[in-house]
Design an enzyme around this catalytic site. Structure first.
Site, PDB file in Angstrom:
ATOM      1  N   ARG A 174       0.816  -1.218   0.000  1.00 45.89           N
ATOM      2  CA  ARG A 174       0.000   0.000   0.000  1.00 45.89           C
ATOM      3  C   ARG A 174       0.847   1.265   0.000  1.00 45.89           C
ATOM      4  NH1 ARG A 174      -2.279  -3.628  -1.267  1.00 45.89           N
ATOM      5  NH2 ARG A 174      -4.153  -4.632  -0.417  1.00 45.89           N
ATOM      6  N   SER A 223     -10.939   0.424   3.958  1.00 44.86           N
ATOM      7  CA  SER A 223     -10.044  -0.213   4.924  1.00 44.86           C
ATOM      8  C   SER A 223      -9.248   0.848   5.677  1.00 44.86           C
ATOM      9  CB  SER A 223      -9.100  -1.172   4.191  1.00 44.86           C
ATOM     10  OG  SER A 223      -8.254  -1.835   5.092  1.00 44.86           O
ATOM     11  N   GLU A 293      -4.102   3.156   6.953  1.00 44.83           N
ATOM     12  CA  GLU A 293      -4.126   2.977   5.503  1.00 44.83           C
ATOM     13  C   GLU A 293      -4.867   4.145   4.861  1.00 44.83           C
ATOM     14  OE1 GLU A 293      -5.906  -0.198   2.242  1.00 44.83           O
ATOM     15  OE2 GLU A 293      -4.998  -0.956   4.085  1.00 44.83           O
TER      16      GLU A 293
END
EC number: 1.3.1.98
Length: 312
Positions: A174, A223, A293
């Protein structure tokens, strides 16, 4: 600032808006305004705008706003939003797609299906744009952008247009090494030959799985925390007793504990404070430090500028 911008960009081709509300443009439906919102007409328009913009003015790219907290004090500088001119997808060859930076995951995966290109079905499950996928190495259901990206076209903060290969982005989980202030305007994704019926079946499976497990009909940001090595973030949050935890109008989803939701009147401060409380409880319960995130950008209502690097 307004006078300066109007003087510098009297003939801008795209749309330039002062004090533009960002809450309607992000999934959480909270947060302040953009000092300036620029929606370029095309790549050349974006290049010229950034080239002539004072280098000291911060620039942030905004896609669908699905994985972002815009703080209540708003975003200083310029927010760039790629609209319809950048929402295109075309086949290059039997297994490669050329995608605009503003194209959605649904459009990319559907175009791949129609052309018998497999391997990009996972993009169906990511509520964002190509620019965001590339910047954040977006992934789900066993796939990541690093697995399919050939290269991408990027307009740097200076206005220069460059093409960066997969290896140039330094992908990790990510995260990419895309330069700060850079905006992804196009990308090439390479899949493999596949049967359109089988591709659609996989996309339907992914869609059904998301609907069953995630609070997709709520005001959420996707998320919230990265999965720590050897752990699942949602399990750590659940084990720390955070399911349903609330701060103001923000709540940890009862359906999926790695999702925060705006129950109706949450401020961005509520949402971020809830996330920090979850991190504290997880740390105390398991010793694991959760990493955000979700991108948190802009200035809190108290005026402290804590803007992070832009996202798409």
């Amino acid at each position: 600032m307004a006078v300066l911008m109007e003087a510098l960009f009297p003939s801008v081709s795209g749309k330039l808006t002062a004090d533009a509300p960002l809450a309607p443009l992000v999934w959480f439906k909270s947060g302040g305004v953009a000092e300036w919102l620029f929606e370029p007409r095309d790549i050349a328009d974006l290049q010229a705008f950034l080239r002539d913009l004072d280098p000291a003015v911060p620039v942030m790219a905004l896609g669908l706003g699905s994985n972002m907290i815009v703080r209540d004090g708003g975003v200083p500088g310029v927010v760039v939003r790629l609209g319809k001119p950048f929402a295109r997808v075309a086949r290059v060859d039997a297994v490669t797609l050329d995608c605009g930076g503003g194209a959605s995951g649904i459009l990319v995966s559907s175009t791949a299906r129609d052309n018998g290109i497999s391997g990009v079905e996972f993009l169906r499950s990511i509520p964002g744009t190509v620019g965001g996928f590339v910047r954040m190495n977006g992934g789900a259901y066993g796939g990541e952008v690093k697995d399919i990206l050939v290269d991408c076209d990027v307009v740097l903060r200076s206005g220069e247009l460059v093409t960066l290969g997969n290896a140039d982005l330094g992908y990790t989980y990510r995260h990419s090494e895309l330069p700060e202030g850079a905006i992804v305007v196009a990308a090439r994704f390479k899949g493999r030959p596949g049967d359109p019926v089988a591709i659609q079946t996989e996309m339907d499976r992914i869609s059904a799985s998301r609907e069953a497990s995630q609070p997709l009909r709520s005001k959420t940001g996707g998320s919230t925390f990265k999965n720590p090595e050897g752990h699942k973030a949602w399990q750590l949050v659940d084990q720390a007793g955070c399911r349903g935890l609330q701060v103001g109008g923000a709540q940890v989803s009862e359906k999926h504990t790695n999702f925060l939701i705006n129950t109706g009147g949450a401020t961005s401060a509520d949402i971020e404070a809830l996330g920090e409380e979850v991190r504290r409880r997880v740390r105390e319960n398991s010793g694991v430090e959760l990493e955000w995130e979700i991108q948190r950008v802009g200035t809190p209502a108290d005026g402290l500028n804590t803007q992070q690097a832009g996202t798409q």
